[in-house]
Design a protein around this motif. Structure first.
Motif, PDB file in Angstrom:
ATOM      1  N   HIS A  33     -12.579  -0.392   2.546  1.00 40.13           N
ATOM      2  CA  HIS A  33     -12.048  -1.763   2.528  1.00 40.13           C
ATOM      3  C   HIS A  33     -10.528  -1.690   2.401  1.00 40.13           C
ATOM      4  O   HIS A  33     -10.014  -0.846   1.658  1.00 40.13           O
ATOM      5  CB  HIS A  33     -12.648  -2.527   1.338  1.00 40.13           C
ATOM      6  CG  HIS A  33     -12.370  -3.980   1.384  1.00 40.13           C
ATOM      7  ND1 HIS A  33     -11.176  -4.519   0.951  1.00 40.13           N
ATOM      8  CD2 HIS A  33     -13.126  -5.016   1.827  1.00 40.13           C
ATOM      9  CE1 HIS A  33     -11.215  -5.826   1.111  1.00 40.13           C
ATOM     10  NE2 HIS A  33     -12.375  -6.161   1.643  1.00 40.13           N
ATOM     11  N   PRO A  34      -9.785  -2.571   3.083  1.00 42.86           N
ATOM     12  CA  PRO A  34      -8.320  -2.545   2.994  1.00 42.86           C
ATOM     13  C   PRO A  34      -7.781  -2.650   1.570  1.00 42.86           C
ATOM     14  O   PRO A  34      -6.721  -2.103   1.265  1.00 42.86           O
ATOM     15  CB  PRO A  34      -7.880  -3.751   3.833  1.00 42.86           C
ATOM     16  CG  PRO A  34      -9.007  -4.008   4.769  1.00 42.86           C
ATOM     17  CD  PRO A  34     -10.261  -3.580   4.035  1.00 42.86           C
ATOM     18  N   TRP A  37      -6.797   0.682  -0.146  1.00 37.65           N
ATOM     19  CA  TRP A  37      -5.767   1.525   0.462  1.00 37.65           C
ATOM     20  C   TRP A  37      -4.708   1.985  -0.533  1.00 37.65           C
ATOM     21  O   TRP A  37      -4.344   3.162  -0.560  1.00 37.65           O
ATOM     22  CB  TRP A  37      -5.140   0.791   1.641  1.00 37.65           C
ATOM     23  CG  TRP A  37      -4.032   1.519   2.316  1.00 37.65           C
ATOM     24  CD1 TRP A  37      -2.741   1.091   2.459  1.00 37.65           C
ATOM     25  CD2 TRP A  37      -4.078   2.807   2.962  1.00 37.65           C
ATOM     26  NE1 TRP A  37      -1.995   2.017   3.151  1.00 37.65           N
ATOM     27  CE2 TRP A  37      -2.792   3.087   3.468  1.00 37.65           C
ATOM     28  CE3 TRP A  37      -5.068   3.749   3.148  1.00 37.65           C
ATOM     29  CZ2 TRP A  37      -2.482   4.260   4.139  1.00 37.65           C
ATOM     30  CZ3 TRP A  37      -4.774   4.923   3.826  1.00 37.65           C
ATOM     31  CH2 TRP A  37      -3.494   5.164   4.309  1.00 37.65           C
ATOM     32  N   PRO A  67      -1.444   3.958   8.255  1.00 36.02           N
ATOM     33  CA  PRO A  67      -1.618   2.740   7.455  1.00 36.02           C
ATOM     34  C   PRO A  67      -2.289   1.585   8.188  1.00 36.02           C
ATOM     35  O   PRO A  67      -3.016   0.811   7.565  1.00 36.02           O
ATOM     36  CB  PRO A  67      -0.196   2.382   7.026  1.00 36.02           C
ATOM     37  CG  PRO A  67       0.712   3.191   7.870  1.00 36.02           C
ATOM     38  CD  PRO A  67      -0.061   4.350   8.387  1.00 36.02           C
ATOM     39  N   GLU A  68      -2.077   1.457   9.485  1.00 40.93           N
ATOM     40  CA  GLU A  68      -2.719   0.356  10.219  1.00 40.93           C
ATOM     41  C   GLU A  68      -4.235   0.510  10.238  1.00 40.93           C
ATOM     42  O   GLU A  68      -4.957  -0.471  10.354  1.00 40.93           O
ATOM     43  CB  GLU A  68      -2.176   0.279  11.646  1.00 40.93           C
ATOM     44  CG  GLU A  68      -0.703  -0.107  11.722  1.00 40.93           C
ATOM     45  CD  GLU A  68      -0.427  -1.494  11.175  1.00 40.93           C
ATOM     46  OE1 GLU A  68      -1.217  -2.424  11.458  1.00 40.93           O
ATOM     47  OE2 GLU A  68       0.583  -1.647  10.461  1.00 40.93           O
ATOM     48  N   ARG A  70      -5.759   2.113   7.690  1.00 44.85           N
ATOM     49  CA  ARG A  70      -6.106   2.364   6.287  1.00 44.85           C
ATOM     50  C   ARG A  70      -6.766   3.731   6.176  1.00 44.85           C
ATOM     51  O   ARG A  70      -7.829   3.901   5.581  1.00 44.85           O
ATOM     52  CB  ARG A  70      -7.014   1.285   5.710  1.00 44.85           C
ATOM     53  CG  ARG A  70      -6.534  -0.146   5.820  1.00 44.85           C
ATOM     54  CD  ARG A  70      -5.212  -0.383   5.119  1.00 44.85           C
ATOM     55  NE  ARG A  70      -4.866  -1.776   5.016  1.00 44.85           N
ATOM     56  CZ  ARG A  70      -4.208  -2.494   5.948  1.00 44.85           C
ATOM     57  NH1 ARG A  70      -3.856  -1.917   7.056  1.00 44.85           N
ATOM     58  NH2 ARG A  70      -3.907  -3.750   5.752  1.00 44.85           N
ATOM     59  N   HIS A 115     -15.336  -3.801  -3.851  1.00 39.30           N
ATOM     60  CA  HIS A 115     -15.063  -3.198  -2.548  1.00 39.30           C
ATOM     61  C   HIS A 115     -15.580  -1.774  -2.421  1.00 39.30           C
ATOM     62  O   HIS A 115     -15.461  -1.168  -1.353  1.00 39.30           O
ATOM     63  CB  HIS A 115     -13.558  -3.213  -2.272  1.00 39.30           C
ATOM     64  CG  HIS A 115     -12.957  -4.569  -2.323  1.00 39.30           C
ATOM     65  ND1 HIS A 115     -13.349  -5.593  -1.468  1.00 39.30           N
ATOM     66  CD2 HIS A 115     -12.023  -5.102  -3.139  1.00 39.30           C
ATOM     67  CE1 HIS A 115     -12.654  -6.679  -1.751  1.00 39.30           C
ATOM     68  NE2 HIS A 115     -11.850  -6.408  -2.761  1.00 39.30           N
TER      69      HIS A 115
END
Length: 120
Positions: A33-34, A37, A67-68, A70, A115
């Motif tokens: 889940h973002p 991160w 990062p885009e 994650r 999450h």
């Protein structure tokens, strides 16, 4: 007052994908889940991975961030007993090493528990 923190294995925060080439293992870690991160960025570092693989004696651990997505990718040099063709130990293949990384203990704030993958 600080948020409650608990320790879980990395596989509760992320999944992995692994490959190998020669004496090098390549392990990707992708957040479930973002919201997880930042925890991964702070705790799944080159130093933490090197400690987790200490028995395999990597000559170098390099982390690449995506990062885009994650996600992060770790390249571990010198961990495959010389590589698949040189190793007598089939368990040394890179594909088997993702399980070692996904067992890395990670501290997670209770606020992010929703999450995590797996049982509460």
């Amino acid at each position: 007052m600080t948020d409650t923190v608990f320790t879980v294995p990395l596989y509760r925060l992320a999944h992995g994908r692994t490959g190998d080439k020669g004496n090098r293992s390549n392990i990707s870690v992708i957040a479930w889940h973002p919201a997880l991160w930042d925890v991964l960025l702070q705790q799944v570092t080159e130093q933490a991975v090197a400690r987790q693989f200490a028995l395999r004696r990597p000559s170098r651990v390099t982390r690449y961030l995506l990062p885009e997505l994650r996600a992060m990718n770790f390249v571990l040099d010198g961990v495959l007993d010389g590589g698949v063709n040189d190793a007598l130990n089939l368990d040394s293949h890179g594909k088997a090493l993702s399980f070692l990384l996904l067992d890395l203990p990670v501290q997670v704030p209770a606020a992010l528990a929703q999450h995590l993958a797996g049982p509460p």
